[in-house]
Design an enzyme around this catalytic site. Structure first.
Site, PDB file in Angstrom:
ATOM      1  N   GLN A 302      31.406  75.432  19.460  1.00 42.52           N
ATOM      2  CA  GLN A 302      31.420  76.242  20.669  1.00 42.52           C
ATOM      3  C   GLN A 302      32.858  76.513  21.129  1.00 42.52           C
ATOM      4  O   GLN A 302      33.184  77.614  21.580  1.00 42.52           O
ATOM      5  CB  GLN A 302      30.635  75.548  21.784  1.00 42.52           C
ATOM      6  CG  GLN A 302      30.773  76.170  23.159  1.00 42.52           C
ATOM      7  CD  GLN A 302      30.209  77.576  23.238  1.00 42.52           C
ATOM      8  OE1 GLN A 302      29.329  77.951  22.475  1.00 42.52           O
ATOM      9  NE2 GLN A 302      30.731  78.372  24.169  1.00 42.52           N
ATOM     10  N   GLU A 303      33.714  75.510  20.975  1.00 40.79           N
ATOM     11  CA  GLU A 303      35.097  75.647  21.426  1.00 40.79           C
ATOM     12  C   GLU A 303      35.932  76.550  20.520  1.00 40.79           C
ATOM     13  O   GLU A 303      36.674  77.410  20.994  1.00 40.79           O
ATOM     14  CB  GLU A 303      35.752  74.259  21.513  1.00 40.79           C
ATOM     15  CG  GLU A 303      35.261  73.394  22.657  1.00 40.79           C
ATOM     16  CD  GLU A 303      35.790  73.870  24.003  1.00 40.79           C
ATOM     17  OE1 GLU A 303      36.667  74.743  24.029  1.00 40.79           O
ATOM     18  OE2 GLU A 303      35.306  73.364  25.040  1.00 40.79           O
ATOM     19  N   SER A 304      35.824  76.357  19.204  1.00 39.68           N
ATOM     20  CA  SER A 304      36.780  77.008  18.295  1.00 39.68           C
ATOM     21  C   SER A 304      36.167  77.668  17.081  1.00 39.68           C
ATOM     22  O   SER A 304      36.897  78.224  16.257  1.00 39.68           O
ATOM     23  CB  SER A 304      37.791  75.963  17.810  1.00 39.68           C
ATOM     24  OG  SER A 304      37.133  75.007  16.967  1.00 39.68           O
TER      25      SER A 304
END
Length: 455
Positions: A302-304
């Site tokens: 989700q972050e990267s």
């Protein structure tokens, strides 16, 4: 909830609450033998075993009803729906708590508990570009579960269709038929929308082309010919579950994150599981800090999108998208070093998780920690305070996520300690990670031939 209580009041007036206690009856028989036996089937969101533990939406409802009556309970698993009915008639089980949708004709002579869930019935295609919108236009192969609600609704409408080869089947359950559609062994099947959304986390190309029934009802099944006391106990139990919010919490736990599935997003995620995750899996496992490494991997995606060089406009970097202060706090020198980033992100997430009040239990504790990873623990605490001020439970994600988006509104953030925040983004963030997490579990299990989305 309003629909449930209208039905509840009507049925209760017929049964009478006092009858639950006074009659020398079916309920008394169960209480005296100190045993409650449920019939169900594996798979879907009904009942399964996960890490050696029993789980599933239906299972938790069964356990809740047994606790409500204060009796031990047993689950008997059947592979054929008709065998559940036979066991009920012979008295070897007391209640059928199944996701199988029997046809009204089959259920005509049985007693039914109150409605506790609504869903749509949909025709599912393996082609994401399929635009068929009418049963009369179907062509190819279509399988329906024999003696099911699906067959009852769809079969009469197919009588004049000469281009579709449809057949009722008993050798495969709905989850298996969905898989056959996904693998293009057959062209169509008919399932409930909740089960379809669950399977789209592994097979995102599954396409609900026709809605053949709206707001169909799910109910438990009781033996024919018995008195009304067990039915009355079920009415009281489900009424209590609605009133105290526990039914809504179960719905949130099992279905809250899959109300809609983005085909492109999940397809790309599944590809990344194959192509990118193997590079980092050992580090996710190594630095999981007692949590499920798959959750950590879902958070990182989700972050990267598992890009170790990722950078945002605000300057956060790496697989876990750490800020400079956070990296320093957790002892990370290089935010773009994949191993360091995973170790630092996991350490930071565990710190947040541990700082939450001890009374908050999983899975809500995980959801709050995820929201705080994105938004900051202070803003999450602000939303919890707002929820409590407005009569909701600050320890339930279901309640607090209603107030996180309000942190963008002046009338609300003026009441808070930490002020304005994009709480609506945090809610979407948590739901995305929940979908990735579940999709990852299914994909890994499928790849290792351990199981399908039933577990």
């Amino acid at each position: 909830m309003i629909r449930f209580w209208l039905g509840f009041i009507t049925l209760l007036s017929l049964v009478g609450c006092s009858e639950v206690i006074k009659k020398d009856d079916e309920l008394k028989r169960i209480l005296q033998k100190q045993s409650l036996v449920f019939a169900t089937q594996y798979g879907g969101h009904a009942y399964y075993q996960q890490s050696g533990e029993h789980a599933g939406f239906e299972y938790e409802l069964m356990a809740g009803f047994a606790a409500f009556l204060d009796v031990p309970f047993q689950v008997k698993v059947f592979t054929q729906p008709n065998e559940m009915l036979e066991a009920l008639e012979h008295g070897t089980v007391d209640i059928i708590a199944s996701q199988f949708l029997f046809s009204p004709d089959v259920l005509a002579s049985y007693k039914l508990g109150p409605t506790y869930q609504y869903f749509d019935l949909v025709v599912v295609s393996h082609n994401p570009d399929d635009t068929v919108s009418n049963l009369a236009d179907l062509s190819g192969s279509l399988w329906l579960a024999k003696d099911s609600f699906s067959e009852h609704v769809v079969a009469p409408l197919l009588q004049q269709n000469t281009t579709v080869n449809w057949q009722p089947v008993t050798d495969f359950d709905n989850t298996e038929m969905l898989e056959k559609v996904a693998l293009e062994d057959i062209d169509y099947t008919v399932v409930d929308s909740l089960l379809l959304n669950k399977y789209k986390l592994l097979y995102p190309h599954l396409n609900p082309v026709i809605k053949v029934a709206q707001e169909a009802q799910r109910r438990w099944i009781l033996a024919p010919g018995q008195d009304d006391t067990l039915t009355g106990a079920l009415l009281e139990y489900f009424g209590t579950m609605v009133h105290n919010g526990q039914l809504a919490l179960l719905e949130e736990k099992y279905f809250g994150h899959i109300s809609s599935i983005d085909y492109v997003d999940i397809r790309e995620f599944l590809r990344a599981i194959e192509s990118t995750l193997p590079k980092y899996r050992n580090w996710f496992e190594q630095y999981a800090n007692g949590l499920d490494w798959r959750l950590l991997a879902a958070l990182s995606y989700q972050e990267s999108h598992w890009d170790p060089k990722a950078v945002s406009p605000t300057g956060v970097r790496g697989l876990m998208m750490l800020t400079r202060p956070t990296a320093k706090e957790v002892g990370i020198r290089s935010r773009v070093d994949a191993q360091q980033s995973i170790r630092g992100g996991s350490t930071y997430f565990k710190k947040i998780y541990d700082r939450l009040p001890a009374r908050i239990t999983d899975p809500d504790r995980i959801y709050f920690a995820l929201a705080a990873y994105n938004l900051g623990l202070g803003h999450v605490e602000d939303a919890r305070v707002l929820a409590q001020k407005n009569g909701l439970n600050p320890d339930y994600w279901l309640d607090v996520k209603q107030y996180l988006p309000k942190l963008k509104q002046k009338k609300y953030y003026n009441q808070t300690k930490f002020g304005y925040a994009r709480g609506d983004v945090a809610v979407l963030y948590v739901e995305n990670i929940r979908r990735y997490y579940e999709s990852l579990k299914y994909a890994l299990a499928s790849n290792s031939a351990e199981s399908s989305p039933s577990s």
